[in-house]
Design a protein around this motif. Structure first.
Motif, short mmCIF file in Angstrom:
data_model
loop_
_atom_site.label_atom_id
_atom_site.label_comp_id
_atom_site.label_asym_id
_atom_site.label_seq_id
_atom_site.Cartn_x
_atom_site.Cartn_y
_atom_site.Cartn_z
N ILE A 1 1.00 -1.29 -0.20
CA ILE A 1 0.01 -0.11 0.21
C ILE A 1 0.90 0.94 0.07
CG2 ILE A 1 -1.95 1.04 1.66
CD1 ILE A 1 -2.48 -1.31 0.32
N LEU B 1 -1.36 7.10 -0.89
CA LEU B 1 -3.08 6.06 -0.35
C LEU B 1 -3.22 6.72 0.77
CD1 LEU B 1 -4.48 3.19 -2.10
CD2 LEU B 1 -4.48 3.23 0.02
N TYR C 1 -6.99 11.46 -6.08
CA TYR C 1 -7.92 10.51 -6.07
C TYR C 1 -8.29 9.57 -7.06
CZ TYR C 1 -12.16 7.10 -5.98
OH TYR C 1 -12.77 6.42 -6.24
N GLU D 1 -4.42 7.71 -6.86
CA GLU D 1 -4.54 6.59 -5.73
C GLU D 1 -5.23 5.96 -5.96
OE1 GLU D 1 -1.54 6.61 -3.81
OE2 GLU D 1 -1.54 8.01 -4.39
N LYS D 2 -6.69 5.65 -6.20
CA LYS D 2 -7.58 4.03 -6.78
C LYS D 2 -6.80 3.70 -7.94
CE LYS D 2 -11.87 2.22 -6.31
NZ LYS D 2 -11.50 2.08 -7.94
N ASN E 1 -4.15 2.70 -8.62
CA ASN E 1 -2.82 1.84 -7.13
C ASN E 1 -3.56 1.34 -6.56
OD1 ASN E 1 -0.60 3.76 -8.43
ND2 ASN E 1 -0.94 4.85 -5.90
N PHE E 2 -4.55 1.91 -6.02
CA PHE E 2 -5.42 0.38 -5.19
C PHE E 2 -6.16 -0.67 -6.35
CE2 PHE E 2 -9.45 -1.48 -2.85
CZ PHE E 2 -8.54 -1.89 -1.90
#
Length: 224
Positions: A3, A7, A30, A33-34, A36-37
């Motif tokens: 992680i 994030l 956002y 980072e979204k 990346n998730f």
């Protein structure tokens, strides 16, 4: 894969500024980072496929929206302050008990699984199975490895064993259950460590027999 600090930082800032105006001004961050998730979810689908049937399961079948449904909630904050996803055969809408991953800063991140909102029909099946075969459940959740990983059970309980069941049984604590789930929390440092995914998979393998027990009870589903 782990992680990213970005994030966690974004989620911390969102918690402090949970408004549509702030979110709109930080939408580009956002999206990063979204993204990346999302890559993490893709990787986890492949990892879970090593011991679960994930055929046909895509990212969209696992991820949850960040937007909150505030229509019937006293909490009118428009956004969740965490990222989350769940993994099972058929995806999160399959109804199967799944592996739920919750990422939230401040030591609130966890892997969880179990019977959180069972239907009356599921509760009846569960109690019948525990009455007939409680030793199998106890062997799983009271094993040293399971306890060292997930600790003791979480969730609501009845004050007494339901009518029709033996209140002196070894299984009485499980018969009293209205909910039965387990979780393991992770620190922010653990989330960012290079071996986080490896550790998450090890923990998931420990949880698997418990989820298999519930899915066999509710759906007559054989372990993968």
């Amino acid at each position: 894969m782990s992680i990213s600090p970005g994030l966690l930082s974004f989620l911390s800032d969102l918690k402090a500024n949970n408004s549509r105006e702030w979110f709109a001004a930080n939408k580009a961050l956002y999206d990063v980072e979204k993204g990346n998730f999302d890559k993490l979810i893709d990787s986890l689908i492949l990892s879970y496929s090593e011991f679960e049937n994930m055929v046909g399961v895509e990212r969209k079948h696992c991820s949850y929206r960040i937007y909150r449904d505030v229509r019937f909630s006293k909490n009118k904050e428009p956004y969740k302050t965490w990222f989350s996803a769940s993994f099972s055969e058929g995806g999160r809408r399959s109804g199967l008990m799944d592996y739920y991953l919750h990422i939230e800063p401040g030591g609130k991140s966890f892997l969880g699984g179990g019977m959180y909102s069972p239907t009356p029909e599921q509760m009846a099946k569960y109690r019948q199975e525990v009455d007939y075969n409680g030793a199998a459940l106890r062997k799983i959740v009271e094993s040293p490895q399971f306890v060292s990983t997930f600790g003791t059970a979480e969730g609501e309980m009845l004050q007494k064993v339901p009518k029709g069941f033996d209140p002196t049984s070894e299984d009485a604590p499980y018969l009293r259950r209205k909910q039965l789930f387990y979780w393991k929390h992770y620190t922010d440092n653990e989330l960012q460590s290079a071996d986080f995914i490896s550790q998450l998979m090890k923990d998931s393998v420990v949880m698997k027999p418990f989820l298999d027990f519930l899915n066999a009870t509710f759906f007559d589903k054989e372990p993968f």
